[in-house]
Design a protein around this motif. Structure first.
Motif, short mmCIF file in Angstrom:
data_model
loop_
_atom_site.label_atom_id
_atom_site.label_comp_id
_atom_site.label_asym_id
_atom_site.label_seq_id
_atom_site.Cartn_x
_atom_site.Cartn_y
_atom_site.Cartn_z
N MET A 128 -4.73 3.21 -6.14
CA MET A 128 -5.75 3.34 -5.10
C MET A 128 -6.17 4.80 -5.03
O MET A 128 -5.37 5.67 -4.67
CB MET A 128 -5.19 2.94 -3.72
CG MET A 128 -5.00 1.48 -3.50
SD MET A 128 -4.24 1.12 -1.88
CE MET A 128 -5.51 1.68 -0.74
N TYR A 186 1.81 4.54 -1.89
CA TYR A 186 2.50 3.30 -2.23
C TYR A 186 1.85 2.59 -3.41
O TYR A 186 2.50 1.80 -4.10
CB TYR A 186 2.50 2.34 -1.03
CG TYR A 186 3.11 2.93 0.22
CD1 TYR A 186 4.14 3.86 0.15
CD2 TYR A 186 2.66 2.56 1.47
CE1 TYR A 186 4.70 4.41 1.29
CE2 TYR A 186 3.21 3.08 2.62
CZ TYR A 186 4.24 4.01 2.53
OH TYR A 186 4.77 4.55 3.66
N CYS A 229 -3.25 6.52 -2.51
CA CYS A 229 -2.24 5.89 -1.66
C CYS A 229 -0.88 6.14 -2.30
O CYS A 229 -0.69 5.84 -3.48
CB CYS A 229 -2.51 4.40 -1.51
SG CYS A 229 -1.16 3.51 -0.69
N HIS A 262 -0.52 1.26 3.80
CA HIS A 262 -1.09 2.18 2.83
C HIS A 262 -1.01 3.60 3.40
O HIS A 262 -0.68 3.79 4.57
CB HIS A 262 -2.57 1.88 2.56
CG HIS A 262 -2.84 0.56 1.90
ND1 HIS A 262 -2.42 0.26 0.63
CD2 HIS A 262 -3.53 -0.53 2.33
CE1 HIS A 262 -2.84 -0.97 0.30
NE2 HIS A 262 -3.52 -1.47 1.33
CU LIG Z 1 -1.61 1.40 -0.66
#
Ligand SMILES: [Cu+2]
Length: 105
Positions: free
Chosen positions: A98, A94, A92, A58
């Motif tokens: 989040m 990725y 995050c 993350h």
């Molecule tokens: Cu992540």
């Protein structure tokens, strides 16, 4: 000379004042594809430790730039010293779902 109770009271007040001024450290866990806690009140000068407790990488990345943990592998952590008051929204890179916020006083 001060009565003993008053002297102790002054010491307690002084200790409380120091406790407020001393920078604190806070932990944000990256866990289950979320930040825990996802909202945190901190003070300028405090340190926030982001620790990845998941099994995938993350990041903790400020929305709009300014700071970025880079990739945090499982078990890795990264420290941010908070410098400015205000709301610091982050996510995050990725997993953009989040999201979290630091409310800096
Ligand atoms: Cu992540």
């Amino acid at each position: 000379m001060l009565p003993r109770a008053a002297a102790i009271g002054l010491l307690v007040a002084a200790a409380a004042s120091c406790a407020r001024l001393r920078p604190r450290s806070h932990l944000v866990r990256l866990h289950d594809f979320g930040f825990a806690p996802d909202s945190l009140v901190v003070a300028v000068g405090d340190t926030v430790v982001f620790r990845n407790d998941d099994v995938v990488p993350h990041t903790a990345t400020r929305v709009g730039g300014g700071w970025d943990s880079g990739e945090l592998g499982p078990g890795a952590s990264w420290r941010l010293v908070v410098r400015r008051p205000g709301a610091e929204h982050y996510y995050c890179r990725y997993h953009p779902g989040m999201r979290g916020v630091l409310r800096v006083r």
